[in-house]
Design an enzyme around this catalytic site. Sequence first.
Site, short mmCIF file in Angstrom:
data_model
loop_
_atom_site.label_atom_id
_atom_site.label_comp_id
_atom_site.label_asym_id
_atom_site.label_seq_id
_atom_site.Cartn_x
_atom_site.Cartn_y
_atom_site.Cartn_z
N THR A 192 3.64 -1.94 8.41
CA THR A 192 3.61 -0.53 8.85
C THR A 192 4.97 -0.06 9.35
O THR A 192 5.33 1.11 9.19
CB THR A 192 2.54 -0.29 9.94
OG1 THR A 192 2.89 -1.01 11.14
CG2 THR A 192 1.16 -0.73 9.46
N LEU A 236 4.34 4.96 9.87
CA LEU A 236 2.99 5.51 9.62
C LEU A 236 2.00 4.35 9.59
O LEU A 236 1.58 3.87 8.53
CB LEU A 236 3.00 6.29 8.30
CG LEU A 236 3.92 7.52 8.32
CD1 LEU A 236 3.96 8.17 6.95
CD2 LEU A 236 3.46 8.53 9.38
N HIS A 237 1.65 3.89 10.80
CA HIS A 237 0.83 2.68 10.92
C HIS A 237 -0.55 2.82 10.26
O HIS A 237 -0.86 2.15 9.29
CB HIS A 237 0.63 2.35 12.42
CG HIS A 237 1.90 2.11 13.17
ND1 HIS A 237 2.72 1.03 12.98
CD2 HIS A 237 2.50 2.84 14.16
CE1 HIS A 237 3.76 1.09 13.80
NE2 HIS A 237 3.65 2.18 14.53
N ASP A 238 -1.38 3.68 10.80
CA ASP A 238 -2.77 3.77 10.34
C ASP A 238 -2.93 4.18 8.88
O ASP A 238 -3.79 3.63 8.18
CB ASP A 238 -3.57 4.73 11.24
CG ASP A 238 -3.71 4.20 12.66
OD1 ASP A 238 -3.90 5.01 13.58
OD2 ASP A 238 -3.62 2.97 12.84
#
Length: 317
Positions: A192, A236-238
């Site tokens: 991520t 933009l992890h999720d």
Amino acid sequence: MATPIIIDCDPGHDDAIAILLAYAHRDVLDIRGITTVGGNQVLEKITDNALRILSFIEADIPVAKGAAGPLLGKLVTGEEAHGESGMDGPVLPPSLARPTDQGAVEFMLELIRSSDDKITLVPLAPLTNIALLLTAYPEVKDKIERISLMGGGISYGNVTSTAEFNIYVDPEAARIVYESGIPITMSGLDVTDKAAIFEDEIEELKRRGPVSVLVGELLDFYSIYGKKMGYVGNALHDPCAVAWLLHPELFQSRHLHVTVETEGKQTRGMTVADQRKKTEHAPNVEVLVDVDRTAFINLLFDSLARLDQQLLAARGV
Ligand code: RIB
Ligand code: CA
């Protein structure tokens, strides 16, 4: 045939973007429901943010409130990164919708039991709701296809040197999920942090339609914390946990045995990956370790442009 999914989240700027990404591809990902959990902010704010996001894109998806805090101890929020509201920056209109009367565990249980097809869970937050579901109703494991989660990391943490936020908040819950036997795809910090969006790309979003502009404004706020912590670009992890379901070919992965440390003074909340060449531990997790960033960002842009068109058409513009 679309993949039925349940998104468990704590919006949260990047959770909101992940929801938008999934909704833009509702022909591929059938969002049966969204559950909320205390994490980036307290549960009430998280749930309100989820309802506001869905209302903004006029999406009719049921939302169920889950756990206010971890299995053990008190909630540690992500307020420093996500702000007082949990999704600071643009002010979204209040939603007219309310969460379901059912709690998240019963809501997920009913969706899973009543589904003709196995459900894929997409947890983007502390894993408390998922752990409660699997512990209270272990038989549902047979009707869960996979868990594509954002959490952990096999190289480093972000809350501590070893623990990533979603795992750090509730290590006991995470251990239950990682040791559940359900196939897991893990979008940890290894991937991520490489799925970063840069300032010029954020500026381009703000020149586009209403949903793209909203995401640009969310990222303007979310970038503040990233800059403060020394990051270049905004991870933009999720959205990675959703993008893998849509386009796994954009990612590189390693199949490893991963469990969660719950005892260590320095390592509580660490996702411990066994990377030995020979090991007695069978792999239980597909750990994403790299991403084609350009293709990932193009997927996000194209998905948001699709929502822009749909929303403008719905508004008769
Ligand atoms: O460490 C990143 C994770 O923590 C993301 O899910 C973000 O929303 C925060 O919850
Ligand atoms: Ca999250």
